[in-house]
Write an enzyme that holds these catalytic residues in place. Sequence first.
Site, PDB file in Angstrom:
ATOM      1  N   GLY A  66      50.413  18.670  45.426  1.00 36.40           N
ATOM      2  CA  GLY A  66      49.855  18.923  46.910  1.00 36.40           C
ATOM      3  C   GLY A  66      49.711  20.412  46.926  1.00 36.40           C
ATOM      4  O   GLY A  66      49.691  21.111  47.996  1.00 36.40           O
ATOM      5  N   ASN A  99      46.708  21.827  46.613  1.00 42.39           N
ATOM      6  CA  ASN A  99      45.626  21.951  47.584  1.00 42.39           C
ATOM      7  C   ASN A  99      45.734  21.331  48.862  1.00 42.39           C
ATOM      8  O   ASN A  99      45.318  22.289  50.010  1.00 42.39           O
ATOM      9  CB  ASN A  99      44.462  20.880  46.895  1.00 42.39           C
ATOM     10  CG  ASN A  99      43.655  21.276  45.670  1.00 42.39           C
ATOM     11  OD1 ASN A  99      42.984  22.287  45.837  1.00 42.39           O
ATOM     12  ND2 ASN A  99      44.080  20.716  44.578  1.00 42.39           N
ATOM     13  N   ARG A 114      45.640  -5.409  44.733  1.00 42.96           N
ATOM     14  CA  ARG A 114      44.676  -4.284  44.986  1.00 42.96           C
ATOM     15  C   ARG A 114      43.990  -4.516  46.338  1.00 42.96           C
ATOM     16  O   ARG A 114      44.044  -3.390  47.268  1.00 42.96           O
ATOM     17  CB  ARG A 114      43.682  -4.265  43.930  1.00 42.96           C
ATOM     18  CG  ARG A 114      42.987  -2.994  44.071  1.00 42.96           C
ATOM     19  CD  ARG A 114      43.511  -1.699  44.360  1.00 42.96           C
ATOM     20  NE  ARG A 114      44.469  -1.023  42.883  1.00 42.96           N
ATOM     21  CZ  ARG A 114      44.598   0.017  42.937  1.00 42.96           C
ATOM     22  NH1 ARG A 114      44.601   1.031  44.055  1.00 42.96           N
ATOM     23  NH2 ARG A 114      45.466   0.256  41.881  1.00 42.96           N
ATOM     24  N   HIS A 171      37.060  18.265  42.882  1.00 44.33           N
ATOM     25  CA  HIS A 171      37.259  18.212  41.655  1.00 44.33           C
ATOM     26  C   HIS A 171      37.310  19.384  40.700  1.00 44.33           C
ATOM     27  O   HIS A 171      36.309  20.133  41.006  1.00 44.33           O
ATOM     28  CB  HIS A 171      35.736  17.360  41.218  1.00 44.33           C
ATOM     29  CG  HIS A 171      35.784  16.678  39.606  1.00 44.33           C
ATOM     30  ND1 HIS A 171      36.806  15.725  39.364  1.00 44.33           N
ATOM     31  CD2 HIS A 171      35.475  17.324  38.633  1.00 44.33           C
ATOM     32  CE1 HIS A 171      36.653  15.709  37.783  1.00 44.33           C
ATOM     33  NE2 HIS A 171      35.885  16.794  37.497  1.00 44.33           N
ATOM     34  N   ASP A 215      30.977   8.996  47.531  1.00 44.05           N
ATOM     35  CA  ASP A 215      30.188   8.111  47.616  1.00 44.05           C
ATOM     36  C   ASP A 215      30.854   6.710  46.828  1.00 44.05           C
ATOM     37  O   ASP A 215      31.957   7.143  46.281  1.00 44.05           O
ATOM     38  CB  ASP A 215      28.895   8.134  47.439  1.00 44.05           C
ATOM     39  CG  ASP A 215      28.558   8.716  45.863  1.00 44.05           C
ATOM     40  OD1 ASP A 215      27.409   9.073  45.652  1.00 44.05           O
ATOM     41  OD2 ASP A 215      29.569   8.417  45.250  1.00 44.05           O
ATOM     42  N   GLY A 269      30.288   5.870  43.922  1.00 39.68           N
ATOM     43  CA  GLY A 269      30.282   6.268  42.368  1.00 39.68           C
ATOM     44  C   GLY A 269      31.567   7.261  42.224  1.00 39.68           C
ATOM     45  O   GLY A 269      32.475   7.282  43.030  1.00 39.68           O
TER      46      GLY A 269
HETATM   47  C1  GRF Z   1      44.634  19.208  40.222  1.00 39.64           C
HETATM   48  O1  GRF Z   1      44.423  18.964  38.875  1.00 39.64           O
HETATM   49  C2  GRF Z   1      43.578  19.446  40.867  1.00 39.64           C
HETATM   50  O2  GRF Z   1      42.570  20.136  40.121  1.00 39.64           O
HETATM   51  C3  GRF Z   1      42.910  18.204  41.202  1.00 39.64           C
HETATM   52  O3  GRF Z   1      44.076  17.412  41.445  1.00 39.64           O
HETATM   53  C4  GRF Z   1      45.338  17.914  40.802  1.00 39.64           C
HETATM   54  C5  GRF Z   1      46.465  18.206  41.280  1.00 39.64           C
HETATM   55  O4  GRF Z   1      46.229  19.048  42.664  1.00 39.64           O
HETATM   56  N1  GRF Z   1      41.982  18.206  42.171  1.00 39.64           N
HETATM   57  P1  GRF Z   1      47.108  19.183  43.674  1.00 39.64           P
HETATM   58  O5  GRF Z   1      48.311  20.138  43.372  1.00 39.64           O
HETATM   59  O6  GRF Z   1      48.089  17.805  44.009  1.00 39.64           O
HETATM   60  O7  GRF Z   1      46.646  19.515  44.893  1.00 39.64           O
END
Ligand code: GRF
Length: 208
Positions: free
Chosen positions: A12, A14, A66, A110, A147, A149
Amino acid sequence: MLRVAVMVSGGGTNLQAIIDRVADGTITNTEIAVVISNNYGVKALERAEKAGIPGICVSPKDYSDREAFNQALLDTVNSYNVDLIVLAGFLVVIPEQMIDEYENRIINIHPSLIPAFCGTGYYGLKVHEAALERGVKVVGATVHFVDKGTDTGPIILQKAVEVQQGDTPKVLQQRVMEQAEWKLLPQAIDMIANGKVCVVDGKTVIQE
Ligand code: GRF
C-alpha cells in the site's frame, strides 16, 4: 468532489502516497471513499485504518468460484457510489463487467514505461528484474486507464527514472516508486478530479 475507491493487494505505498497528497492538498476535490483489498491482513488495510478510511477485504478464498468473487467485488465497489477506481498495486484481473460499468473510470499504476516490460507476467519485482536483465538505461512508471487488455489502456502520465550502475531489482523498484509512482498516481487523480483528462480515439487528451 471525486469519490475514489482504491484497490490494493499488499504494502500500500501507492495508497499511502494518495492519502498523504489528499491530506496536504496536492490532490484537490477528491475523497477516498473506500480501500478494497483482495488479501486479508495486508499493510495497505492498516494504512487505511490509520487514515480513518473504510477498509474492506474481498478475497477470492471466500467464494466458490471466480464468477462469484467477481460479482462480490463489483457489488462492493458499487455500494460506495464512487466516480473513479484506482488500482494501486492491485494484483487481481479486473472483471470485464466492472470495466464495462466503469469505462475510462479505472486507472492503474504500472512500474515501467509502457509498452516496455508490461502485459501478462510483468508485475512487481518481475518488471525490474526484466529491465535489469535487458540492460536498459531508463525505466519509469505509467498511469493508464484500464481496458480489457493487460496494461493496454489509454496512457495518462509517464515518468522516466534512470537505472544506476549496480542496481538490484529491489533498489530499482524503490527508486521507481519514490521518483515516479508515488508522484504520478496522485497527479493523475488530481487531473481527473478537475476534469483535465478525456479519451479521444483511444488516446488521452490532457488539458493543461
Ligand atoms: C509495486 O511493485 C508497484 O510498482 C506496483 O505494485 C507494487 C506494490 O505497490 N504498482 P504498493 O506498495 O502496494 O502500492
